[in-house]
Design an enzyme around this catalytic site. Structure first.
Site, short mmCIF file in Angstrom:
data_model
loop_
_atom_site.label_atom_id
_atom_site.label_comp_id
_atom_site.label_asym_id
_atom_site.label_seq_id
_atom_site.Cartn_x
_atom_site.Cartn_y
_atom_site.Cartn_z
N LYS A 195 0.88 -1.18 0.00
CA LYS A 195 0.00 0.00 0.00
C LYS A 195 0.91 1.22 0.00
O LYS A 195 1.41 1.64 1.03
CB LYS A 195 -0.88 -0.04 1.25
CG LYS A 195 -2.22 0.63 1.12
CD LYS A 195 -2.18 2.13 0.89
CE LYS A 195 -1.99 2.96 2.13
NZ LYS A 195 -1.63 4.38 1.82
N GLU A 273 9.57 1.37 10.80
CA GLU A 273 10.65 2.36 10.61
C GLU A 273 9.97 3.71 10.78
O GLU A 273 9.30 4.19 9.87
CB GLU A 273 11.24 2.25 9.21
CG GLU A 273 11.89 0.94 8.89
CD GLU A 273 13.11 0.65 9.73
OE1 GLU A 273 13.62 1.57 10.41
OE2 GLU A 273 13.56 -0.50 9.72
N CYS A 307 13.72 10.57 7.31
CA CYS A 307 13.69 10.20 8.73
C CYS A 307 15.06 10.29 9.39
O CYS A 307 15.16 10.56 10.58
CB CYS A 307 13.18 8.78 8.90
SG CYS A 307 11.54 8.57 8.25
N GLU A 405 10.55 16.64 15.31
CA GLU A 405 11.20 16.40 14.02
C GLU A 405 10.62 17.41 13.02
O GLU A 405 9.41 17.45 12.80
CB GLU A 405 10.87 14.97 13.58
CG GLU A 405 11.61 14.52 12.36
CD GLU A 405 11.19 13.10 11.92
OE1 GLU A 405 10.08 12.67 12.25
OE2 GLU A 405 12.00 12.46 11.25
C1 SIN Z 1 13.69 7.28 5.45
O1 SIN Z 1 13.71 8.48 5.52
O2 SIN Z 1 12.82 6.64 6.05
C2 SIN Z 1 14.65 6.46 4.65
C3 SIN Z 1 15.91 7.11 4.34
C4 SIN Z 1 17.00 6.15 3.93
O3 SIN Z 1 16.78 4.98 3.64
O4 SIN Z 1 18.13 6.60 3.92
#
Ligand code: SIN
Length: 503
Positions: A195, A273, A307, A405
């Site tokens: 998805k 994640e 992230c 963040e």
């Molecule tokens: C992410 O921002 O979740 C992934 C970034 C990455 O794989 O370097």
């Protein structure tokens, strides 16, 4: 007719029609067929750089998702029996097709995500590499024979695929977050229902088309698309369906917690994640020029919507002025605009929600007395979603930029005096994804690496992601690891077989 019109719209906004044409899919993919939603609903996908519609895809609901789960369940019965070598060969074929179509995928990605084309190409290289990697790893899902305490027994250990997996992927890396999950799942012998994020389904469908061309059997890989309003119900279905063995999600901590709660009563395998709040520490002994380059790469990758992006720059007092000045000067040189234009290195934010978040956080910092060294405002003449790369100093703990963040092109810089003090600040968060520091003191390097409460550490390095290394966090940043040889563990279970009464 509608389909033809949409394809025209898509090609209008993509640079090379020829390269991308057969990858532009405006249907979902269920049980080996390009499918509309049962209720025929669709939703539009927009280019964040100019607000134009890039394409329309099915707005599926739980009934469509159930069909995809059923197809994946049925396919699992035969896919789980394939040999590692068979799965490896199919994955390799998919990788070859992904490589051959890299330009086309990157163009689609830039059109729907706003990511500068050079970055989109970089993501395609990164994303493709997961399929190559897992085509190789498929053949190394080894078992074990453990010495038995009883002479007439053998202890055998073998790994098996867990079953159907639901893969829920984000808009910030529309290709790589799919291949990092699906590559591992397929290599292990699982089947998938993917998805993708509602902002970026076209990249997902493009790579799915190439999986189809590679020859994966019907039902092994399914992609269902839906708009925001249907996403919670489909997510819930993936978490609660007895026919789904596990889910893997990349996205916000808020949604990750919700999915985790929904999976808990069903004891499903969960991979998460989630968000980070990465400290980027520069100690007095650091090479400042290298730290500036690492900081730029880490902070402004995908307009800060990553992230693992640095979220708080913590700079030791003796090098503070030098770092702030050099970093600010480099940021002023950045070229912002539509990612298809050559030389652009910062694109728009993905959507209005994200833009408003960044805007509000900077306004909050201004109100509470922060200093804006550069940037600090939208760039309206470029479009609705562009925000200037920004450096903020004189930050205090009450400000949103200090605590949350940012997920945007905003760098917050804080001065510190001692290692002890900076570790407290760095670890004073519920998140624990990545952390970075620059130091040339070898004892400090090992000490700080050990004490930073994160799953990944960049030491004198601002970009650390690579297929060979385990990606993942601790605390509220997630569960499990992706990529590397650990990535497959998320999709297998261990079976112990005791062979007794041996002569
Ligand atoms: C992410 O921002 O979740 C992934 C970034 C990455 O794989 O370097």
């Amino acid at each position: 007719m509608m389909y033809a019109i949409n394809r025209c719209r898509v090609t209008n906004v993509i640079m090379s029609n020829v390269r991308s044409m057969h990858l532009l899919k405006e249907k979902a993919f269920v049980n080996g067929k390009w499918s509309a939603a049962e209720n025929q609903q669709t939703f539009d996908v927009y280019n964040p750089a100019n607000g134009k519609v890039v394409g329309s895809v099915p707005d599926m609901d739980v009934s469509d998702a159930n069909l995809a789960i059923k197809a994946a369940s049925e396919a699992f019965e035969t896919w789980k029996l394939t040999t590692a070598k068979e799965r490896s060969k199919l994955l390799r074929k998919w990788f070859d097709l992904l490589e051959a179509n890299a330009e086309g995928i990157a163009e689609i990605m830039t059109a729907e995500s706003g990511k500068p084309l050079t970055e989109a190409k970089g993501e395609v290289v990164y994303g493709n590499a997961f399929i190559e990697w897992f085509s190789e790893e498929a053949r190394r899902i080894n078992g074990e024979i453990i010495p038995s305490p009883v002479a007439t027994r053998k202890i055998l250990v073998e790994k098996f695929p867990i079953g159907v997996v639901g893969l829920i992927t984000p808009w910030n890396f529309p290709h790589a977050m799919i291949t990092r999950k699906a590559g591992a799942a397929l290599a292990a012998g699982c089947t998938c229902v993917i998805k993708p994020a509602e902002d970026t389904p076209l990249t997902a469908l493009a790579i799915c088309q190439l999986a189809h061309e590679a020859g994966f059997p019907e039902g092994v890989l399914n992609v269902i698309t839906c708009d925001r309003k249907n996403a919670p119900d489909i997510g819930k279905l993936l978490c609660t369906s007895p026919n789904v063995a596990g889910i893997s999600f990349t996205g916000s901590t808020y949604v990750g917690k919700l999915l985790n709660q929904q999976c808990a009563p069903h004891i499903k395998r969960v991979g998460l994640e989630l968000g980070g709040n990465a400290p980027f520490i520069i100690f007095d002994s650091a090479n400042i020029d290298k730290a500036v380059q690492g900081a730029l790469a880490s902070k402004f990758r995908n307009c800060g919507q990553t992230c693992v992006s640095a979220n708080r720059f913590l700079v030791q007092e003796n090098v503070y002025d030098e770092f702030v000045n050099k970093f600010t000067e480099e940021i002023k040189k950045m070229s912002i605009g539509d990612g298809v234009n050559p030389g652009v290195n910062v694109g728009p934010l993905i959507n209005e929600m994200q833009f408003n978040k960044v805007y509000t956080m900077v306004e909050d910092a201004k109100k509470l007395g922060a200093t804006i060294k550069t940037g600090g405002q939208p760039i309206e003449n470029l479009g609705k979603l562009f925000y200037t790369p920004t450096v903020i100093t004189n930050v205090s703990a009450s400000m949103q930029v200090y605590n949350e963040e940012v997920f945007g092109p905003v760098a917050t810089i804080i001065k510190f005096q001692s290692e002890e003090e900076v570790l407290k600040v760095a670890n004073n968060t519920e998140r624990g994804l990545a952390g970075y520091f620059y130091s040339q003191d070898i004892s400090q390097i090992f000490r700080v690496s050990k004490l930073l409460e994160v799953g990944m550490v960049g030491i004198n390095e601002g970009l650390i992601s690579t297929v060979e290394a385990p990606f993942g966090g601790i605390k509220e940043s997630g569960i499990g690891r992706e990529g590397s040889h650990y990535g497959i563990d998320e999709y297998t279970y261990i079976k112990y077989m005791c062979v007794g009464n041996l002569g």
